[in-house]
Write an enzyme that holds these catalytic residues in place. Structure first.
Site, mmCIF file in Angstrom:
data_model
loop_
_atom_site.group_PDB
_atom_site.id
_atom_site.type_symbol
_atom_site.label_atom_id
_atom_site.label_comp_id
_atom_site.label_asym_id
_atom_site.label_seq_id
_atom_site.Cartn_x
_atom_site.Cartn_y
_atom_site.Cartn_z
ATOM 1 C CG MET A 88 -1.970 1.008 1.214
ATOM 2 S SD MET A 88 -3.233 0.688 2.446
ATOM 3 C CE MET A 88 -2.634 1.632 3.827
ATOM 4 C CB CYS A 89 2.383 3.431 -2.147
ATOM 5 S SG CYS A 89 3.732 2.248 -1.979
ATOM 6 N N GLY A 90 0.707 5.671 -1.181
ATOM 7 C CA GLY A 90 -0.199 6.757 -1.532
ATOM 8 C C GLY A 90 0.454 7.604 -2.604
#
Lengths: 230, 314
Positions: free
Chosen positions: B1-3
Site C-alpha cells: 500500500m502506497c499513496g
C-alpha cells in the site's frame, strides 16, 4: 428528541466514534459535520442509533453496524458498511469500491452508482443500488442479494457462491461461472419487498437474476485455463 | 500500500505546499519514505539535477568524479552543487549543469557511478526530491513547501517488495528522457520478466523497487516513439499486476489503472485546477468545500490532464 452535533475536522477518529456511541446510547439523533472524507467514521454502532453524516466520508463508514440507521449525504470511500450485521445505511451519492464487503445482514441503500466489487464476499443482507454497480460486483458473495436498478459494469456476478445479483438494465459483461435466470413471480415479490420500504418498488422492471453456475465450486487446478481471464 | 498524488495549479504558484499537504494526508498509507516531483519554471538551457550520494564521507571525491565526467561530455556546473544532509549516511544534492553534448550517453556513463552517487532527476524544470521519512519530515529537510511550480507529483511509500532505501523511493525519473517522472501505487507481478527483458536491451536498473520498472518501461516506449497517452494505454495490457501510476512531463500529468480495478484514484478538477490522490481525504486538503469528486474506480482507465504551461502552448 434532541439532535447532537459532532464535528469531525482534524480530530482523532476514536474520540469522534466514542462521542457518537455515547450519544447513541443516550438516545439522541446525531448529525456529524465537517467530515472531510475521513476514514472509519461511525464504526460498530448499536441498534437504534440514528446518525447523519454531512458531506462525504472515507473508508469503512458504518462498518460492523449492529442495527443503527446511518445516512451519508454524499459519497463514501471503500467498503461502506463492511461486516455489518443489521441496520440500514443510506448513501446519497456514489459508494466507492467494495460497498458492503463481507456484510452479514441489514440493508445498504446507495442512491448513486457503486464502485467495483460491490458486495464482495457478502454473507447476508441486501445492497440496493439505484444506479449502476461497478466492475466485478458480487465477487464471491456467499449469500444475500445485490439489487441494481441501473445496470451493471463488466464481469458482473463473478465467481459467486450462493449470493444473488439482480440487475434491471444493461449488464456490460458477465463474470466467470454465472447463470442468468428468469426469476419467478415469487422471487420478484421478495425483491420488491426489499425495495418497497425504500420507495423503489416498480413492477415494470425486467430483472435478470444472476447466480452461481456452481462449476467453479469444484475448481481443480487442471481446469485453471477455463477460468482465468488473465 | 502506497499513496500517490498529482497536483496541477490553475496558475504557476506555491506547488510545494500543496504536495506536502496531499502526502501528509496519506502518510498512514506508507511513511517509510516520501518523494515529490516538482515542475518549476522551465529553463531555456541547462538541466537541473537532483540526486544523492550514499556515503557523505566520500562526498568531495564523488562530486569531483561527477564533475570530471560532466566535463568529458562537454558540460559543467552552471550552479555549484547544494548539499542537503542530516544524521543519515547519505547526502542529497541539487545542481544546475550546462547541456551535455549527448544527454543519453552522459547519463549512461554517469549511471556507472550509481553505486556511490546517483542522479535522480534531470530536467529543464523537473526536480525530484525523495528521502526517508514522512511527508513533513522530508519537506522540512528539503524545503519543499517553498518550492514553486506549475504541477507535480507526490508519493508516500510503504515498501512491500524491496528494502527501504533513500534512492528506492519514488518518484522515479524515466531516464534518459529529461523532465519525465512517475509515481506508482501497487505491485508489478511480472517485474523480473520485464526487468530481464529491458536489461538485455541495455537499460540499467538502479534499485530493486518494482516501481522503477514503470519508469524504465515508459522510457522504452518513448524511445519507440509513443506519446504519453499511447504508452499509458499500452501499459494496461503489457504490464501485469495491480497498479495505479501517474506519469508527469512538462505538458501535464497522465495516469493508468490496471485491469483489476484494485488501486483507487480520486480527482477534483475545477477547470484545470486539479488535485488527484489515492484517497479523497487528501484532495479535500486542497479543495475543502463541496464539489464534484471523480472516482476513477473502474478497470483499465487512462487519462491525461494538461498543465497550465501545456494549455498555453495548445
Amino acid at each position: 428528541m434532541s439532535e447532537v452535533i459532532i464535528e469531525v475536522g482534524d480530530r482523532g477518529i476514536r474520540e469522534i466514534n466514542r462521542e457518537i456511541r455515547v450519544a447513541c446510547e443516550a438516545g439522541s439523533k446525531i448529525r456529524v459535520t465537517n467530515t472531510l472524507s475521513r476514514h472509519n467514521l461511525g464504526v460498530g454502532l448499536p441498534k437504534g442509533g440514528e446518525i447523519i453524516f454531512e458531506g462525504s466520508v472515507g473508508y469503512y463508514c458504518g462498518g460492523l453496524n449492529t442495527g443503527a440507521t446511518i445516512s451519508i449525504e454524499r459519497n463514501t470511500g471503500w467498503a461502506v458498511g463492511e461486516g455489518m450485521t443489521d441496520g440500514l445505511i443510506t448513501v446519497g451519492g456514489y459508494a466507492g469500491m467494495s460497498a458492503g464487503a463481507a456484510m452479514m445482514g441489514g440493508t445498504i441503500h446507495i442512491k448513486g452508482d457503486s464502485g467495483p466489487r460491490c458486495g464482495v464476499a457478502m454473507k447476508g443482507g441486501h445492497i440496493v443500488v439505484e444506479g449502476k454497480i461497478g466492475y466485478q460486483s458480487g465477487f464471491m458473495a456467499h449469500s444475500g442479494k445485490i439489487i441494481a436498478l441501473g445496470g451493471a459494469g463488466a464481469s458482473c456476478a463473478d465467481a459467486l457462491w450462493e449470493g444473488e445479483v439482480w440487475v434491471a438494465g444493461e449488464v456490460e459483461s458477465l463474470g466467470v461461472d454465472v447463470d442468468v435466470l428468469e426469476p419467478t413471480a415469487e422471487e420478484v415479490a421478495e425483491v420488491d419487498a426489499v425495495l418497497e420500504p425504500l420507495g423503489l418498488k416498480d413492477t415494470s422492471r425486467e430483472w435478470r437474476k444472476m447466480v452461481s453456475g456452481q462449476r467453479l465450486w469444484y475448481f481443480e487446478s487442471r481446469d485453471a485455463n477455463a477460468w482465468l481471464m488473465i | 500500500m502506497c499513496g500517490i498524488a498529482g497536483r496541477i495549479l490553475g496558475s504557476f504558484g506555491k506547488l510545494g505546499d500543496d504536495l506536502v499537504e496531499l502526502m501528509d494526508a496519506q502518510e498512514h498509507r506508507g511513511a517509510d519514505s516520501t518523494g515529490f516531483a516538482i515542475y518549476g519554471a522551465p529553463r531555456e538551457d541547462g538541466y537541473i539535477l537532483r540526486g544523492m550520494g550514499f556515503d557523505r564521507e566520500q562526498m568531495s571525491g564523488d562530486l569531483d568524479e561527477f564533475q570530471l565526467l560532466l566535463k568529458e561530455h562537454g558540460a559543467d556546473y552552471i550552479e555549484e552543487p547544494t548539499i542537503i544532509t542530516d544524521d543519515q549516511k547519505h547526502y542529497c544534492f541539487r545542481m544546475v549543469i550546462s547541456d551535455p553534448r549527448d544527454l543519453t550517453s552522459w547519463i549512461t556513463e554517469a549511471d556507472h557511478l550509481s553505486d556511490h552517487i546517483e542522479v535522480q532527476s534531470c530536467g529543464r524544470s523537473l526536480e525530484i526530491i525523495k528521502d526517508i521519512g514522512g511527508s513533513k519530515q522530508v519537506a522540512d529537510k528539503h524545503g519543499v513547501r517553498d518550492m514553486f511550480g506549475s504541477h507535480g507529483l507526490g508519493h508516500a511509500r510503504l515498501a512491500t517488495e524491496s528494502s527501504v532505501l533513500p534512492n528506492a523511493s519514488h518518484p522515479f525519473w524515466a531516464r534518459p528522457f529529461p523532465d519525465v517522472a512517475i509515481v506508482h501505487n501497487g505491485q508489478i507481478t511480472d517485474y523480473f520478466t520485464w526487468r530481464d527483458r529491458l536489461q538485455r536491451q541495455g537499460y540499467r536498473f538502479l534499485t530493486e523497487n518494482d516501481s522503477e520498472l514503470i519508469a524504465v518501461w515508459v522510457s522504452d516506449q518513448i524511445k519507440a516513439g509513443l506519446s504519453m497517452e499511447q504508452a499509458l494505454k499500452k501499459s494496461i495490457d503489457s504490464i501485469d499486476g495491480v497498479f495505479t501510476y501517474m506519469i508527469a512531463d512538462p505538458s501535464g500529468i497522465g495516469f493508468a489503472k490496471d485491469r483489476f480495478a484494485m488501486k483507487p484514484l480520486v480527482v477534483i478538477d475545477q477547470a484545470g485546477d486539479l488535485a488527484a490522490a489515492t484517497e479523497e481525504q487528501a484532495v479535500r486538503r486542497i479543495f475543502s468545500g463541496e464539489c464534484d469528486v471523480i472516482n476513477h474506480d473502474g478497470p483499465g482507465i487512462t487519462d491525461f490532464w494538461p498543465a497550465v504551461s501545456g494549455r498555453l502552448a495548445a
